[in-house]
Design an enzyme around this catalytic site. Structure first.
Site, mmCIF file in Angstrom:
data_model
loop_
_atom_site.group_PDB
_atom_site.id
_atom_site.type_symbol
_atom_site.label_atom_id
_atom_site.label_comp_id
_atom_site.label_asym_id
_atom_site.label_seq_id
_atom_site.Cartn_x
_atom_site.Cartn_y
_atom_site.Cartn_z
ATOM 1 C CB CYS A 143 10.062 18.476 36.001
ATOM 2 S SG CYS A 143 11.052 16.986 36.086
ATOM 3 C CG HIS A 185 11.990 21.387 33.503
ATOM 4 N ND1 HIS A 185 12.803 21.268 34.608
ATOM 5 C CD2 HIS A 185 11.744 20.119 33.080
ATOM 6 C CE1 HIS A 185 13.042 19.989 34.843
ATOM 7 N NE2 HIS A 185 12.410 19.272 33.929
ATOM 8 C CG ASN A 240 15.251 17.003 34.586
ATOM 9 O OD1 ASN A 240 14.923 17.737 35.519
ATOM 10 N ND2 ASN A 240 14.384 16.338 33.849
HETATM 11 N N1 COA Z 1 23.742 6.187 25.634
HETATM 12 C C1 COA Z 1 23.765 5.561 24.458
HETATM 13 N N2 COA Z 1 22.659 5.093 23.856
HETATM 14 C C2 COA Z 1 21.495 5.264 24.501
HETATM 15 C C3 COA Z 1 21.398 5.900 25.742
HETATM 16 C C4 COA Z 1 22.592 6.374 26.311
HETATM 17 N N3 COA Z 1 22.628 7.015 27.490
HETATM 18 N N4 COA Z 1 20.108 5.930 26.124
HETATM 19 C C5 COA Z 1 19.399 5.320 25.165
HETATM 20 N N5 COA Z 1 20.233 4.914 24.169
HETATM 21 C C6 COA Z 1 19.920 4.222 22.946
HETATM 22 C C7 COA Z 1 18.622 3.453 23.008
HETATM 23 O O1 COA Z 1 18.821 2.176 23.603
HETATM 24 C C8 COA Z 1 18.257 3.348 21.562
HETATM 25 O O2 COA Z 1 19.003 2.308 20.975
HETATM 26 P P1 COA Z 1 18.352 1.360 19.858
HETATM 27 O O3 COA Z 1 18.009 2.281 18.720
HETATM 28 O O4 COA Z 1 19.448 0.413 19.560
HETATM 29 O O5 COA Z 1 17.142 0.759 20.498
HETATM 30 C C9 COA Z 1 18.766 4.665 20.973
HETATM 31 O O6 COA Z 1 19.698 5.175 21.905
HETATM 32 C C10 COA Z 1 17.682 5.682 20.736
HETATM 33 O O7 COA Z 1 16.878 5.733 21.903
HETATM 34 P P2 COA Z 1 15.730 6.787 22.060
HETATM 35 O O8 COA Z 1 15.106 6.630 23.397
HETATM 36 O O9 COA Z 1 14.823 6.734 20.869
HETATM 37 O O10 COA Z 1 16.590 8.122 21.990
HETATM 38 P P3 COA Z 1 16.092 9.603 21.958
HETATM 39 O O11 COA Z 1 16.640 10.285 20.794
HETATM 40 O O12 COA Z 1 14.613 9.706 22.195
HETATM 41 O O13 COA Z 1 16.823 10.225 23.227
HETATM 42 C C11 COA Z 1 16.257 10.824 25.468
HETATM 43 C C12 COA Z 1 16.546 9.693 24.512
HETATM 44 C C13 COA Z 1 15.920 10.243 26.826
HETATM 45 C C14 COA Z 1 17.485 11.695 25.573
HETATM 46 C C15 COA Z 1 15.080 11.659 24.923
HETATM 47 O O14 COA Z 1 14.017 10.815 24.572
HETATM 48 C C16 COA Z 1 14.574 12.659 25.905
HETATM 49 O O15 COA Z 1 15.270 13.584 26.246
HETATM 50 N N6 COA Z 1 13.323 12.531 26.337
HETATM 51 C C17 COA Z 1 12.717 13.434 27.270
HETATM 52 C C18 COA Z 1 13.282 13.160 28.602
HETATM 53 C C19 COA Z 1 12.950 14.206 29.568
HETATM 54 O O16 COA Z 1 13.329 15.310 29.402
HETATM 55 N N7 COA Z 1 12.241 13.814 30.605
HETATM 56 C C20 COA Z 1 11.942 14.629 31.687
HETATM 57 C C21 COA Z 1 10.807 15.507 31.360
HETATM 58 S S1 COA Z 1 10.548 16.448 32.751
#
Ligand code: COA
Length: 330
Positions: A114, A254, A284
């Site tokens: 990215c 980004h 993204n």
């Molecule tokens: N819909 C519903 N629930 C979801 C889900 C979705 N699409 N994706 C994950 N979950 C659930 C998980 O299974 C987890 O459930 P559990 O508590 O029962 O285990 C819960 O939501 C929380 O998951 P978590 O990964 O801790 O959520 P989060 O608040 O960290 O949000 C992201 C997840 C991916 C949105 C977040 O971590 C994020 O944006 N990370 C950076 C990603 C990114 O930008 N990457 C590219 C960088 S260039």
């Protein structure tokens, strides 16, 4: 020594829209969850176009807006994590062929996830300022839908397809003031497409059985490191160049997640007017996200000749970087 400038911007988003409601039919998710955790409402999907076609459309627009002839371009560099082909030929050569750039020019791809567009800017600036090239076409193009697992709710809601391009050439008035690129390979496993390389070759049936050909991410860990790293990187480039946040016309981060953008924006005191957002409608798009956002600012009239832009990005590797530049386009 000539000063390098961004002479134009172009972008292309494929027409098919994949909404959060569409994703509710594919995986166990909800519009409410996606919107709250990411700020994404919809993303674009390239149904019948490959990465180089997306890149070619953005590139054509950037060349037209730069007001130069295709024959004047003497290098094209493409950043992509979803290239036309895994090893070769490069997507840069494919784009060059599609849009009819002259035979014999320098053409190659880079892999910086990215952060790709920031890496491209640094390369193009060096090529122009060294005198090695006069006009360099840089393209961030992604068909991420080809490496996304639409059974994995933790990743499939985040990514979309698209492309952005810019022409970099000499312009004394509105230079690319500074570019900073960086990486730390110890975080490689946190954001990775493990399969089909030498570690998990496509000849091994386990690669496909374990779905290693798709993008995998430890979202939570990526999130925390991204916020800290981006904040530090933006502070450093502003301090180094003695620029304060009020002097920046446009902060173009980004577009990975609205929560990451908001966290960085708040820590650095950028206003909503300064900050360009496209994550809600494109998700993204990796290396394409920054040029697509610059294009959005250009088309809405917010980005003008001489506007001071601050760009920042973070991605797999990990890689990260920032750039400070005055837009040299008309
Ligand atoms: N819909 C519903 N629930 C979801 C889900 C979705 N699409 N994706 C994950 N979950 C659930 C998980 O299974 C987890 O459930 P559990 O508590 O029962 O285990 C819960 O939501 C929380 O998951 P978590 O990964 O801790 O959520 P989060 O608040 O960290 O949000 C992201 C997840 C991916 C949105 C977040 O971590 C994020 O944006 N990370 C950076 C990603 C990114 O930008 N990457 C590219 C960088 S260039």
């Amino acid at each position: 020594m000539p000063k390098a400038s961004m002479l134009s911007i172009g972008a292309y988003a494929p027409p098919k829209i994949l909404t959060n409601a569409d994703l509710e039919k594919l995986v166990d998710t909800s519009d409410e969850w996606i919107l709250k955790r990411t700020g994404i409402k919809e993303r674009r999907i390239a149904e019948n176009e490959v990465t180089s076609e997306l890149g070619a459309k953005a590139a054509e627009q950037a060349i037209l807006r730069a007001g130069i002839q295709k024959e004047q371009i003497d290098a094209i560099i493409c950043a992509s994590i979803s290239p036309d082909f895994f090893c070769m030929p490069s997507t840069a050569t494919a784009i060059a062929h599609r849009i009819g750039l002259k035979s014999g020019i320098t053409a190659f791809d880079i892999s910086a996830a990215c952060t790709g567009f920031i890496y491209l800017l640094e390369l193009a600036k060096s090529l122009v300022e060294s005198g090695a090239k006069k006009y360099v076409l840089i393209v961030g193009a992604e068909k991420l839908s080809s490496i996304i697992d639409y059974t994995d709710r933790s990743t499939c809601v985040l990514f979309g397809d698209g492309a952005g391009a810019a022409v970099i050439g000499a312009n004394e008035e509105n230079e690319i003031i500074d570019v900073h690129t960086a990486s730390d390979g110890k975080y490689g496993d946190l954001l990775i497409t493990p399969g089909c390389g030498s570690v998990y070759p496509s000849s091994d049936p386990l690669t496909f059985e374990k779905r290693l050909n798709y993008l995998h991410m430890s979202g939570n860990e990526v999130f925390k490191i991204a916020v800290q790293t981006l904040t530090r990187d933006v502070v450093e480039i502003m301090q180094k160049n003695k620029i304060s946040s009020e002097q920046i016309d446009l902060f173009i981060p980004h577009q990975a997640n609205l929560r990451i953008i908001d966290a960085v924006k708040q820590r650095l005191n950028f206003t909503s007017e300064q900050c360009v957002l496209t994550v809600d409608k494109y998700g993204n798009t990796s290396s394409a996200s920054i040029p697509m956002a610059i294009n959005e600012a250009y088309e809405s009239g917010k980005l003008k000749n001489g506007s001071l832009m601050l760009l920042d990005a973070f991605g797999g590797g990990f890689t990260w970087g920032s750039a400070l530049l005055k837009f040299g386009g008309k």
